[in-house]
Scaffold this motif. Structure first.
Motif, mmCIF file in Angstrom:
data_model
loop_
_atom_site.group_PDB
_atom_site.id
_atom_site.type_symbol
_atom_site.label_atom_id
_atom_site.label_comp_id
_atom_site.label_asym_id
_atom_site.label_seq_id
_atom_site.Cartn_x
_atom_site.Cartn_y
_atom_site.Cartn_z
ATOM 1 N N ALA A 96 0.831 -1.211 0.000
ATOM 2 C CA ALA A 96 0.000 0.000 0.000
ATOM 3 C C ALA A 96 0.865 1.259 0.000
ATOM 4 C CB ALA A 96 -0.934 -0.011 1.206
ATOM 5 N N ARG A 97 2.000 1.206 0.680
ATOM 6 C CA ARG A 97 2.867 2.393 0.730
ATOM 7 C C ARG A 97 3.435 2.738 -0.642
ATOM 8 N NH1 ARG A 97 4.035 0.378 6.038
ATOM 9 N NH2 ARG A 97 5.637 -1.031 5.242
ATOM 10 N N ALA A 98 3.518 1.753 -1.531
ATOM 11 C CA ALA A 98 4.046 2.001 -2.877
ATOM 12 C C ALA A 98 2.943 2.057 -3.920
ATOM 13 C CB ALA A 98 5.048 0.895 -3.242
ATOM 14 N N GLN A 99 1.686 2.097 -3.494
ATOM 15 C CA GLN A 99 0.571 2.122 -4.435
ATOM 16 C C GLN A 99 0.689 3.317 -5.376
ATOM 17 O OE1 GLN A 99 -3.293 2.370 -2.529
ATOM 18 N NE2 GLN A 99 -4.226 1.083 -4.119
ATOM 19 N N GLY A 100 0.354 3.102 -6.642
ATOM 20 C CA GLY A 100 0.507 4.150 -7.639
ATOM 21 C C GLY A 100 -0.348 5.374 -7.356
ATOM 22 N N THR A 101 0.172 6.532 -7.755
ATOM 23 C CA THR A 101 -0.553 7.790 -7.556
ATOM 24 C C THR A 101 -0.664 8.606 -8.835
ATOM 25 O OG1 THR A 101 1.504 8.911 -6.903
ATOM 26 C CG2 THR A 101 0.164 7.939 -5.141
ATOM 27 N N THR A 102 0.073 8.229 -9.878
ATOM 28 C CA THR A 102 0.088 9.030 -11.101
ATOM 29 C C THR A 102 0.225 8.103 -12.298
ATOM 30 O OG1 THR A 102 1.128 10.934 -12.181
ATOM 31 C CG2 THR A 102 2.594 9.325 -11.152
ATOM 32 N N PHE A 103 0.081 8.641 -13.494
ATOM 33 C CA PHE A 103 0.264 7.863 -14.714
ATOM 34 C C PHE A 103 1.692 8.058 -15.222
ATOM 35 C CE2 PHE A 103 -4.343 8.633 -14.704
ATOM 36 C CZ PHE A 103 -4.812 7.332 -14.903
ATOM 37 N N ASP A 104 2.404 6.951 -15.389
ATOM 38 C CA ASP A 104 3.780 7.017 -15.870
ATOM 39 C C ASP A 104 4.045 5.796 -16.756
ATOM 40 O OD1 ASP A 104 6.466 7.147 -16.353
ATOM 41 O OD2 ASP A 104 7.068 7.444 -14.267
ATOM 42 N N PRO A 105 3.956 5.931 -18.077
ATOM 43 C CA PRO A 105 4.166 4.783 -18.970
ATOM 44 C C PRO A 105 5.541 4.147 -18.829
ATOM 45 C CG PRO A 105 3.176 6.622 -20.154
ATOM 46 C CD PRO A 105 3.587 7.150 -18.810
ATOM 47 N N SER A 106 6.534 4.908 -18.405
ATOM 48 C CA SER A 106 7.883 4.353 -18.318
ATOM 49 C C SER A 106 8.017 3.324 -17.206
ATOM 50 C CB SER A 106 8.909 5.471 -18.112
ATOM 51 O OG SER A 106 8.759 6.066 -16.827
ATOM 52 N N THR A 107 7.188 3.436 -16.172
ATOM 53 C CA THR A 107 7.229 2.481 -15.062
ATOM 54 C C THR A 107 5.982 1.616 -14.975
ATOM 55 O OG1 THR A 107 6.199 4.007 -13.484
ATOM 56 C CG2 THR A 107 8.606 4.102 -13.715
ATOM 57 N N GLY A 108 4.935 1.967 -15.772
ATOM 58 C CA GLY A 108 3.665 1.268 -15.690
ATOM 59 C C GLY A 108 2.781 1.735 -14.552
ATOM 60 N N GLU A 109 3.197 2.789 -13.840
ATOM 61 C CA GLU A 109 2.420 3.265 -12.701
ATOM 62 C C GLU A 109 1.104 3.877 -13.148
ATOM 63 O OE1 GLU A 109 2.834 6.317 -8.843
ATOM 64 O OE2 GLU A 109 4.480 6.125 -10.305
ATOM 65 N N ALA A 110 0.077 3.688 -12.324
ATOM 66 C CA ALA A 110 -1.220 4.335 -12.511
ATOM 67 C C ALA A 110 -1.845 4.503 -11.135
ATOM 68 C CB ALA A 110 -2.121 3.503 -13.417
ATOM 69 N N PRO A 111 -2.728 5.481 -10.958
ATOM 70 C CA PRO A 111 -3.335 5.688 -9.641
ATOM 71 C C PRO A 111 -4.055 4.435 -9.141
ATOM 72 C CG PRO A 111 -3.761 7.564 -11.074
ATOM 73 C CD PRO A 111 -3.146 6.504 -11.934
ATOM 74 N N GLY A 112 -3.727 4.042 -7.922
ATOM 75 C CA GLY A 112 -4.357 2.885 -7.296
ATOM 76 C C GLY A 112 -3.715 1.557 -7.606
ATOM 77 N N LYS A 113 -2.783 1.531 -8.528
ATOM 78 C CA LYS A 113 -2.194 0.266 -8.985
ATOM 79 C C LYS A 113 -1.158 -0.240 -7.995
ATOM 80 C CE LYS A 113 -0.457 -1.776 -13.296
ATOM 81 N NZ LYS A 113 0.131 -1.472 -14.632
ATOM 82 N N ILE A 114 -1.151 -1.552 -7.791
ATOM 83 C CA ILE A 114 -0.156 -2.190 -6.938
ATOM 84 C C ILE A 114 1.053 -2.582 -7.789
ATOM 85 C CG2 ILE A 114 0.295 -4.187 -5.454
ATOM 86 C CD1 ILE A 114 -1.537 -2.079 -4.191
ATOM 87 N N MET A 115 2.217 -2.371 -7.237
ATOM 88 C CA MET A 115 3.462 -2.570 -7.975
ATOM 89 C C MET A 115 3.739 -4.036 -8.290
ATOM 90 S SD MET A 115 6.330 -2.730 -5.088
ATOM 91 C CE MET A 115 6.708 -4.325 -5.781
ATOM 92 N N HIS A 116 4.636 -4.235 -9.236
ATOM 93 C CA HIS A 116 5.082 -5.579 -9.611
ATOM 94 C C HIS A 116 6.355 -5.986 -8.882
ATOM 95 C CE1 HIS A 116 6.173 -9.096 -11.892
ATOM 96 N NE2 HIS A 116 7.288 -8.534 -12.317
ATOM 97 N N GLU A 117 7.333 -5.093 -8.850
ATOM 98 C CA GLU A 117 8.673 -5.492 -8.396
ATOM 99 C C GLU A 117 9.410 -4.266 -7.887
ATOM 100 O OE1 GLU A 117 12.679 -7.303 -10.658
ATOM 101 O OE2 GLU A 117 10.723 -7.306 -11.637
ATOM 102 N N ARG A 118 10.194 -4.479 -6.821
ATOM 103 C CA ARG A 118 10.983 -3.372 -6.284
ATOM 104 C C ARG A 118 12.399 -3.845 -6.017
ATOM 105 N NH1 ARG A 118 10.181 -0.052 -0.612
ATOM 106 N NH2 ARG A 118 11.722 1.568 -1.032
ATOM 107 N N ARG A 119 13.349 -3.132 -6.568
ATOM 108 C CA ARG A 119 14.762 -3.423 -6.353
ATOM 109 C C ARG A 119 15.504 -2.117 -6.075
ATOM 110 N NH1 ARG A 119 16.080 -8.822 -7.899
ATOM 111 N NH2 ARG A 119 14.574 -9.758 -9.320
ATOM 112 N N ARG A 120 16.788 -2.252 -5.771
ATOM 113 C CA ARG A 120 17.581 -1.057 -5.484
ATOM 114 C C ARG A 120 17.901 -0.273 -6.744
ATOM 115 N NH1 ARG A 120 22.360 -0.790 -1.372
ATOM 116 N NH2 ARG A 120 21.909 -2.995 -1.200
ATOM 117 N N ASP A 121 18.107 -0.989 -7.858
ATOM 118 C CA ASP A 121 18.548 -0.357 -9.096
ATOM 119 C C ASP A 121 17.691 -0.838 -10.266
ATOM 120 O OD1 ASP A 121 20.904 0.901 -7.914
ATOM 121 O OD2 ASP A 121 21.700 -1.136 -7.774
ATOM 122 N N THR A 122 17.825 -0.172 -11.387
ATOM 123 C CA THR A 122 17.215 -0.622 -12.635
ATOM 124 C C THR A 122 17.755 -2.008 -12.989
ATOM 125 O OG1 THR A 122 16.924 1.625 -13.446
ATOM 126 C CG2 THR A 122 16.994 -0.127 -15.101
#
Length: 677
Positions: free
Chosen positions: A291-317
């Protein structure tokens, strides 16, 4: 030949997240493939080769008695008495911690005469990132700084590895450090040497999930394989637990070692969901972390969208081939609905109401993504398309590039609407309506939205081919039905999307020999054009996939089929020493007497290990609804594992104890106060 992904099936693996150690089965860590000590996605030790008088021990035994331990035995036949029987050998007792690893080296002699030898340990580090290792790439060793007591390696990201070897002489040899012991052994005596590598990270993304330990209920059964599988799986799962550095009490299960020892939306959610019978706290921590990483904006480069739950989190690209995934990546079509389902299920299993209410804003944001944003072309179905051009082409759980195929083997063109995702969304919206209503909140039009989705799905997804009637794997970009017979249809069971007749058709189809061939459920029918038993997603067996379908069959009232498929998975587990891997080859019992490894498969893998708990839940026929104070125990009849007794299963601040006989009749049931049958 281009670099290839290194194989894992024949390696010894020990871990305590965020550290994992991979070595040859002789205990040596060689500068090849994936071998090494990995910590937070960096190889902090790339070599640790032990010799005695210049000879490597000849391996005769290797074992992984617990998640964090490895045991290796090798012969030293250049030492000792003459004759056929060896009289000197070496044992390596390895222990992995969250901050490194240590070994006790035991030299054992039964020789009639005293011996002298020189033991050397050659160590190196390269700090290679996990994606370079996975791509089969190579990295240059980092020079060591050696003093009298230690050798140290540093990288430019704040990681440091320190080698200490008790009683050894430490010297530099190029990019390596060498620890050297001169050992004298009396006749029929032994000696013990110790070394360790300690890792420090100045800015870790994740830390060990010490705040949660999964419950270990006592389980006894006529089929002891279930007990063994549960014991090993829960130990492995404890070793996979992590938390954010800033929120150490919110623990989640990292996906798997070595490639995915980090936070994955889909994987961590499914693991927590399948593990609810042994930990509600894990579910709560997973929900809050995501929930802390839930999407808040539209960003095609990361796939983020408001309300969306993330896929993967790492330290680097992460860069793998053509893909370049940002450190925080949202390229998943299913994690958001699954997050909603986990919140509902955790509430049913007893997650405190105050904690559930605290997540209601995130729930409403997730529901808005499902109903407003997950269907960009407006055809009424959730679908995905990689707008960035460098992300995942497929964004369901089968996320390899060739995973979605027609029955003739042709790969479906995007955007793709997966069958199971429609089921997840239907379940999420209905369950959210139930939850909101129970908490006195307005569910709005959620139930009507779910009804419309079920109607559309019934019109568009069902395929008739010969005597078969089954849901298509997906719709492609042209809205054609992707008609391959695949395991995805099993994920629809229990979601509310199907009527009783449809559930029956799917249950019968799944248990056909082309899919359920003896060791679990193939991801794709062996009659399909794209089938291969060694394909990542087009014919292999994934234990979690099988377990989800077992769970769905049970929820759909098909307990006999659930038991039959669950026993196939239990049969497979024995071949992997009860450490179910990420996946294995799709060969059936008619083709091989024992399951064949998929050679690059992770192990342990969180949702694979969690499958053991699904089997226990299924064989008990256990359903829990703490808010309504009901517990149902309705086992398959007869019991597939014979008599079964479980004590100490955590529930509603107390424990559940239950016993069933071989016929499947409940002979004992003890519930926490306030709960009834």
């Amino acid at each position: 030949m281009p670099a290839q992904q290194p194989l894992l099936h024949d390696l010894a693996i020990a871990l305590r997240a965020p550290t994992v150690v991979l070595s040859s089965r002789d205990g040596q860590i060689r500068r090849t493939g994936t071998q090494g000590v990995l910590h937070n996605d960096r190889r902090v030790l790339s070599e640790a080769v032990l010799t005695v008088d210049g000879h490597e021990p000849e391996p005769i035994s290797a074992g992984e008695p617990t998640a964090e331990r490895g045991e290796f035995v090798g012969l030293l036949r250049h030492l000792g008495d003459e004759g056929a029987d060896p009289t000197v050998w070496l044992r390596r007792h390895r222990t992995v911690s969250a901050t490194g690893m240590g070994e006790e080296i035991e030299l054992v002699s039964t020789s009639a005469r005293p011996l002298e030898c020189v033991v050397e340990l050659v160590v190196a580090a390269d700090f290679a990132p996990i994606e370079l290792i996975k791509d089969g790439g190579d990295a240059r060793a980092v020079p060591a700084t050696t003093d009298r007591d230690s050798a140290t390696w540093r990288d430019q990201r704040g990681l440091r590895s320190v080698l200490r070897a008790e009683g050894a002489e430490l010297v530099s040899a190029g990019d390596h450090a060498v620890a050297r012991w001169r050992v004298g052994l009396a006749a029929a005596a032994s000696a013990r040497l110790r070394w360790e590598v300690v890792v420090t990270d100045e800015a870790p993304l994740f830390v060990p999930g010490h705040a949660v330990r999964l419950a270990r209920p006592e389980v006894s059964t006529d089929d002891r394989r279930l007990t063994s599988l549960l014991h090993r799986s829960l130990a492995d799962l404890d070793a996979l637990l992590l938390a954010e550095r800033e929120h150490p009490d919110d623990v989640f299960a990292s996906a798997g070692a070595p490639w995915y020892l980090t936070l994955f939306g889909r994987d961590s959610i499914w693991a927590a969901r399948l593990l609810l019978p042994v930990s509600v706290r894990l579910a709560a921590g997973t929900l809050r972390t995501l929930a802390r990483a839930q999407g808040t904006t539209f960003d095609p480069s990361t796939g983020e969208a408001p309300g969306k739950i993330m896929h993967e989190r790492r330290r680097d690209t992460t860069r793998l081939g053509r893909m370049s995934l940002p450190a925080l990546y949202y390229g998943t079509i299913d994690a958001t609905a699954l997050w909603v389902c986990l919140l509902h299920d955790a509430w049913r299993w007893g997650m405190p109401e105050a904690e559930v209410r605290a997540l209601l804003p995130n729930l409403r944001a997730a529901l808005r993504w499902i109903t407003d944003y997950s269907d960009p072309d407006g055809d009424g179905f959730a679908e995905y398309f990689d707008e960035s051009g460098h992300g995942l082409a497929n964004q369901g759980w089968k996320d390899s590039g060739d995973a979605v195929r027609f029955a003739n083997g042709v790969i479906a063109a995007p955007p793709v609407a997966l069958a199971e995702v429609q089921g997840y969304q239907h379940e999420a919206v209905l369950r959210a309506a139930d939850l909101l209503t129970a908490l006195g909140e307005d569910p709005g039009e959620l139930r009507a939205w779910a009804d419309r989705l079920a109607h559309r799905f019934r019109e568009r997804f069902w395929v008739r081919a010969g005597g078969d009637r089954y849901p298509a794997l997906a719709l492609d970009g042209a809205k054609s039905t992707v008609d391959a017979v695949a395991s995805n249809m099993g994920h629809l069971l229990g979601t509310g999307l199907l009527d009783a007749a449809e559930s029956e058709d799917i249950g019968a189809r799944l248990l056909g020999a082309d899919l359920a061939a003896g060791f679990g459920l193939r991801t794709m029918s062996n009659a399909a054009g794209g089938y291969s038993p060694l394909s990542y997603h087009c014919g292999s067996v994934w234990p979690h996939d099988t377990a989800i379908v077992v769970r769905g069959l049970a929820r759909a009232g098909q307990s006999d089929r659930a038991a039959r498929l669950g026993m196939q998975l239990l049969d497979a587990a024995t071949a992997f020493d009860d450490r179910l891997p990420e996946l294995f080859a799709g060969y059936g019992m008619a083709e091989t007497a024992t399951p064949v490894p998929y050679p690059a498969s992770c192990r342990p893998q969180a949702w694979s290990a969690a499958s053991a708990v699904v089997l226990l839940e299924t064989f008990l026929g256990l359903r829990v609804d703490v808010p309504n104070r009901t517990v149902t125990v309705d086992p398959p009849r007869p019991s597939p594992v014979g008599a079964l007794r479980v004590t100490g299963l955590p529930l509603a601040g107390g424990t559940l104890d239950v016993a069933i006989d071989r016929g499947g009749a409940v002979t004992e049931l003890r519930l926490p106060a306030g709960l009834g049958g």
